[in-house]
Design an enzyme around this catalytic site. Structure first.
Site, PDB file in Angstrom:
ATOM      1  N   ALA A 111     -50.309  11.983  41.210  1.00  0.00           N
ATOM      2  CA  ALA A 111     -49.735  10.818  42.326  1.00  0.00           C
ATOM      3  C   ALA A 111     -48.114  11.231  42.709  1.00  0.00           C
ATOM      4  O   ALA A 111     -47.558  10.494  43.443  1.00  0.00           O
ATOM      5  CB  ALA A 111     -49.817   9.427  41.791  1.00  0.00           C
ATOM      6  N   ASN A 180     -50.069   8.742  33.356  1.00  0.00           N
ATOM      7  CA  ASN A 180     -49.926  10.216  33.297  1.00  0.00           C
ATOM      8  C   ASN A 180     -48.792  11.050  34.115  1.00  0.00           C
ATOM      9  O   ASN A 180     -48.521  12.106  33.921  1.00  0.00           O
ATOM     10  CB  ASN A 180     -51.450  10.764  34.000  1.00  0.00           C
ATOM     11  CG  ASN A 180     -52.430  10.560  33.075  1.00  0.00           C
ATOM     12  OD1 ASN A 180     -52.523  10.939  31.825  1.00  0.00           O
ATOM     13  ND2 ASN A 180     -53.627   9.930  33.470  1.00  0.00           N
ATOM     14  N   HIS A 210     -43.563   5.104  42.456  1.00  0.00           N
ATOM     15  CA  HIS A 210     -42.876   6.184  41.438  1.00  0.00           C
ATOM     16  C   HIS A 210     -41.705   6.774  41.925  1.00  0.00           C
ATOM     17  O   HIS A 210     -41.715   7.272  43.111  1.00  0.00           O
ATOM     18  CB  HIS A 210     -43.909   7.314  41.078  1.00  0.00           C
ATOM     19  CG  HIS A 210     -45.228   7.126  40.581  1.00  0.00           C
ATOM     20  ND1 HIS A 210     -45.377   6.253  39.266  1.00  0.00           N
ATOM     21  CD2 HIS A 210     -46.425   7.072  41.192  1.00  0.00           C
ATOM     22  CE1 HIS A 210     -46.602   6.118  39.275  1.00  0.00           C
ATOM     23  NE2 HIS A 210     -47.233   6.468  40.276  1.00  0.00           N
TER      24      HIS A 210
END
Length: 259
Positions: A111, A180, A210
């Site tokens: 991602a 992850n 993120h």
């Protein structure tokens, strides 16, 4: 190719392969611990049989699969693409995977972006400050180890709440299906303990966010991504299976790929 896992990630990847959207890549089988019947577009096989038929195995089923089967896959001579990079917080496992062969091990960024640039920057010298802030909906971050007080704070929050702060070595083990990304950043930087991670629960988080910030003597870097969560599994982002497919396109030799 064989695919381990027929969940939110595996279904998108497997369907694209079966539909011929990746020339040069053929889906030979699906491996899953549940009977899939005719829901999968390729035969469901046990892993031993899959290793006899496949050139590459795609892991899309969680960190436990990497621990249980990663070394065995590589030792058989089959290549392995890992999506659940959080398993690599175990130094001993990482060492065994890197040393195993003749199969080759690859990792997908999932991602986040910018990992290729961070990896290149580290060749100039170490990054002295690397931070990752991950923000998700509270319900996607609930874990069995959380005490009643923390769960109550998350469930009644009206704004962002920091759930955990630690290193990229510590955090993925606490959130095996949600962070992850932290391990992926550490793989790019080359040091699990150098990456400081903050996990934030936000009831207003329509997008998973993120934010990567890194600084070194040769420059500074800042990458921010916001993704819609997957409708079938809000703990992961919709873009993740497409990141896996991009990695597969590069591995299968598609021309024009950004490497």
């Amino acid at each position: 190719m064989g695919l381990i896992g027929w969940g939110a990630i595996g279904r998108v990847v497997g369907t694209a392969l079966a539909d011929g959207l990746l020339p040069g890549a053929e889906l030979v089988c699906v491996i899953d611990n549940r009977p899939l019947g005719d829901t999968a577009p390729a035969p469901q096989l046990a892993i031993d049989e899959a290793l006899e038929r496949c050139d590459l195995i795609v892991e899309a089923a969680g960190q436990g699969v990497v621990r249980a089967h990663g070394e065995r896959i590589l030792t058989s001579g089959t290549d392995l693409l890992i999506a659940s990079t959080g398993a690599l917080t175990d130094d001993a496992l990482t060492g065994r995977l890197r040393a195993a062969g003749p199969g080759r091990v690859y990792f997908t960024g999932g991602a986040v972006g910018g990992l290729d640039l961070l990896q290149a920057a580290c060749s100039l010298g170490p990054l002295t400050d690397v931070r990752l802030t991950t923000t998700k909906l509270p319900a996607t971050l609930e874990q069995p180890w959380m005490d009643a007080e923390l769960l109550a704070r998350m469930r009644t929050a009206t704004g962002p709440v920091e759930v955990l702060r630690g290193t990229a070595r510590e955090v993925p083990a606490k959130f095996p299906r949600s962070t992850n990304v932290a391990a992926s950043v550490a793989l790019a930087v080359g040091d699990l303990d150098a990456v400081q991670v903050s996990v934030v629960a936000d009831p207003a988080a329509r997008h998973t966010r993120h934010l990567i910030e890194a600084t070194g003597g040769h420059g500074s870097y800042r990458f921010e991504v916001r993704h819609l969560p997957d409708t079938a599994n809000p703990a992961t982002s919709q873009v993740v299976p497409h990141a896996v497919l991009r990695s597969l396109a590069a591995l299968s030799g598609r021309s024009g790929m950004i490497l």
